[in-house]
Scaffold this motif. Structure first.
Motif, short mmCIF file in Angstrom:
data_model
loop_
_atom_site.label_atom_id
_atom_site.label_comp_id
_atom_site.label_asym_id
_atom_site.label_seq_id
_atom_site.Cartn_x
_atom_site.Cartn_y
_atom_site.Cartn_z
N UNK A 164 0.84 -1.19 0.00
CA UNK A 164 0.00 0.00 0.00
C UNK A 164 0.88 1.24 0.00
N UNK A 165 0.60 2.17 -0.90
CA UNK A 165 1.31 3.45 -0.95
C UNK A 165 0.53 4.43 -0.09
N UNK A 166 1.13 4.90 0.97
CA UNK A 166 0.44 5.72 1.96
C UNK A 166 1.02 7.13 1.96
N UNK A 167 0.16 8.11 1.78
CA UNK A 167 0.55 9.52 1.82
C UNK A 167 -0.05 10.17 3.05
N UNK A 168 0.76 10.94 3.76
CA UNK A 168 0.24 11.71 4.89
C UNK A 168 0.66 13.17 4.72
N UNK A 169 -0.24 14.09 5.10
CA UNK A 169 -0.02 15.51 4.89
C UNK A 169 -0.31 16.28 6.18
N UNK A 170 0.40 17.37 6.36
CA UNK A 170 -0.03 18.43 7.29
C UNK A 170 0.07 19.73 6.51
N UNK A 171 -1.05 20.37 6.28
CA UNK A 171 -1.09 21.55 5.41
C UNK A 171 -2.06 22.59 5.94
N UNK A 172 -1.94 23.79 5.38
CA UNK A 172 -2.96 24.82 5.56
C UNK A 172 -3.43 25.22 4.17
N UNK A 347 -1.04 -6.52 5.04
CA UNK A 347 -1.49 -6.88 6.39
C UNK A 347 -0.68 -6.21 7.49
N UNK A 348 0.14 -5.22 7.14
CA UNK A 348 0.97 -4.51 8.12
C UNK A 348 0.40 -3.13 8.35
N UNK A 349 0.21 -2.76 9.63
CA UNK A 349 -0.40 -1.47 9.95
C UNK A 349 0.48 -0.67 10.91
N UNK A 350 1.79 -0.64 10.64
CA UNK A 350 2.73 0.13 11.45
C UNK A 350 3.03 1.44 10.74
N UNK A 351 2.95 2.53 11.46
CA UNK A 351 3.16 3.83 10.84
C UNK A 351 4.64 4.06 10.56
N UNK A 352 4.92 5.10 9.81
CA UNK A 352 6.26 5.32 9.27
C UNK A 352 7.18 6.04 10.24
N UNK A 353 8.48 5.76 10.09
CA UNK A 353 9.53 6.50 10.78
C UNK A 353 10.10 7.62 9.91
#
Length: 440
Positions: A164-172, A347-353
């Motif tokens: 799974x390609x996972x994108x996370x953002x913090x934006x205004x 099946x892995x749900x560990x967040x990124x470092x």
């Protein structure tokens, strides 16, 4: 035939023979030259048709370089004729006359101090490309078409093979409003975030949006810096790179990073789009210093293009015609902030470092945390305004605030206008570990 006329055309001595031989030779040369010119013109037309056909398959190549340079960071820069860059072969730009400079100087005044030292090594060491050519970082990656994604600051998961390609953002962002914005500006801290894997990337950027996500018309102009080893495998591991990106169909089939496909037209001879920014700060260094870059995108109504300015230099532009009916003189939404991308097995749900910004959370403030300052925007008429915190909407960071967060500020001790700190080091690197690092 008249015998007298016929006999008068026959040379009667050697001088006349030489004269007629000379005339015949010249006629043959003229005919041969004309045929050669026609052949060259035909070859040129055939090559142009071939390049335009290749555009459809995203296989278009730049013209051969006029010069090439080795840069001390290990990269190579090729100087490509302006008319021979990939952008010249975009189907929507058939017959397009390249603009060498903006038509108007109505833009945001610079918010960074000018320096004699260029932020990129190529310009420092070589001074730039010869007149009439642009610098192109020689590609050392097989990723010619790289997608990016966003959904208003929330986590986005895209299947990619078994991962799974996972994108996370913090934006205004400014409130979405049709035909409301024609420019975006900010001064960025330039940082070297640590990545968990070479597949990951971390960036800081501005977004200019138009269209709708659901119907596939989502169109973007994106500019910033990023650390992405897959694109730059031989560069220094943490080195951030200046990048651009665009799409007009929600990242599905159009657009690309930097100058990897037809679209963006570069005219500046010094800035290397995709080139490393050697002056940047890591978490251990930025207790005493922050490096910055000023980025601005502004629509030019006289030329119907979106100009990119880097540290006040007009580097190039996106013609509005490449956006298939969107971003035609205005945009519906502007956004600023940070993003990371990482991959996980199904099946892995560990967040990124993987770190965002400097790797420090906003609570650490200046000069520890990454930031964007002097955030401003142009309305539909091209007039710039400071983006007051009261009109900025926060996205992302709320679900896992110890991973990545963002904090909007205003009227600090410096002339920063509207600004925010952002970033973090990921869930597996808690705040207390950062504080220990900062004490060293």
């Amino acid at each position: 035939m008249d015998s007298h006329l016929t006999s008068s055309l026959i040379p009667r001595n050697w001088k006349q023979w030489k004269f007629w031989i000379f005339v015949c030779v010249q006629l043959l040369l003229i005919v041969g030259s004309t045929q050669a010119d026609r052949k060259l013109q035909q070859q040129s037309a055939n090559q142009l048709r071939q390049l335009q056909a290749h555009t459809i398959n995203n296989n278009t190549q730049h013209a051969p370089p006029v010069m090439s340079f080795s840069v001390s960071d290990g990269s190579w820069v090729d100087c490509i004729p302006i008319e021979g860059q990939i952008a010249a072969y975009h189907p929507a730009l058939n017959g397009h006359k390249i603009h060498t400079e903006p038509s108007s100087s109505t833009r945001r005044s610079s918010r960074v101090q000018s320096s004699h030292l260029h932020p990129q090594l190529f310009a420092r060491e070589q001074g730039g490309c010869p007149e009439g050519s642009i610098p192109l970082k020689r590609s050392d990656s097989s990723h010619k078409f790289l997608k990016k994604s966003t959904t208003n600051g929330t986590e986005l998961i895209i299947p990619k093979g078994n991962k799974r390609e996972i994108h996370e953002h913090v934006t205004v962002a400014l409130q979405q409003s049709p035909h409301s914005y024609s420019g975006s500006h900010a001064v960025f801290s330039v940082n070297g975030p640590i990545l968990e894997s070479e597949e990951d990337f971390s960036l800081s950027q501005l977004w200019i949006f138009d269209g709708e996500w659901d119907d596939g018309t989502w169109s973007t102009i994106e500019v910033g810096w990023q650390t992405q080893p897959l694109m730059h495998p031989h560069d220094e591991p943490l080195a951030p790179h200046l990048f651009i990106f665009w799409t007009h169909d929600a990242y599905n089939n159009t657009g690309c990073y930097d100058l990897e496909c037809p679209g963006f037209v570069q005219v500046d001879s010094k800035w290397v789009i995709g080139g490393a920014m050697p002056s940047y700060t890591t978490l251990a260094e930025n207790k005493s210093l922050e490096f910055e870059v000023e980025l601005e995108v502004l629509y030019d109504p006289a030329q119907s293009v979106w100009w990119l300015y880097v540290n006040n230099d007009p580097v190039g532009y996106w013609p509005a015609s490449i956006f298939d009916g969107r971003l035609q003189g205005s945009a519906s939404k502007l956004e600023w902030g940070g993003e990371i991308c990482y991959f996980r097995e199904a099946n892995v749900d560990v967040r990124s470092k993987t770190a965002m910004g400097s790797g420090a959370l906003p609570l650490h403030g200046y000069p520890i945390a990454a930031y964007l300052r002097n955030i401003s925007y142009a309305d539909a008429d091209g007039h710039f305004f400071d983006a007051k915190p009261s009109v900025l909407r926060r996205h992302g960071g709320r679900q896992f605030p110890l991973c990545y967060d963002i904090a909007i500020q205003e009227n600090g001790s410096r002339d920063w206008g509207a600004y925010f700190f952002f970033g973090g080091s990921g869930l597996n690197n808690p705040v207390k570990d950062l504080r220990e690092i900062l004490k060293e």
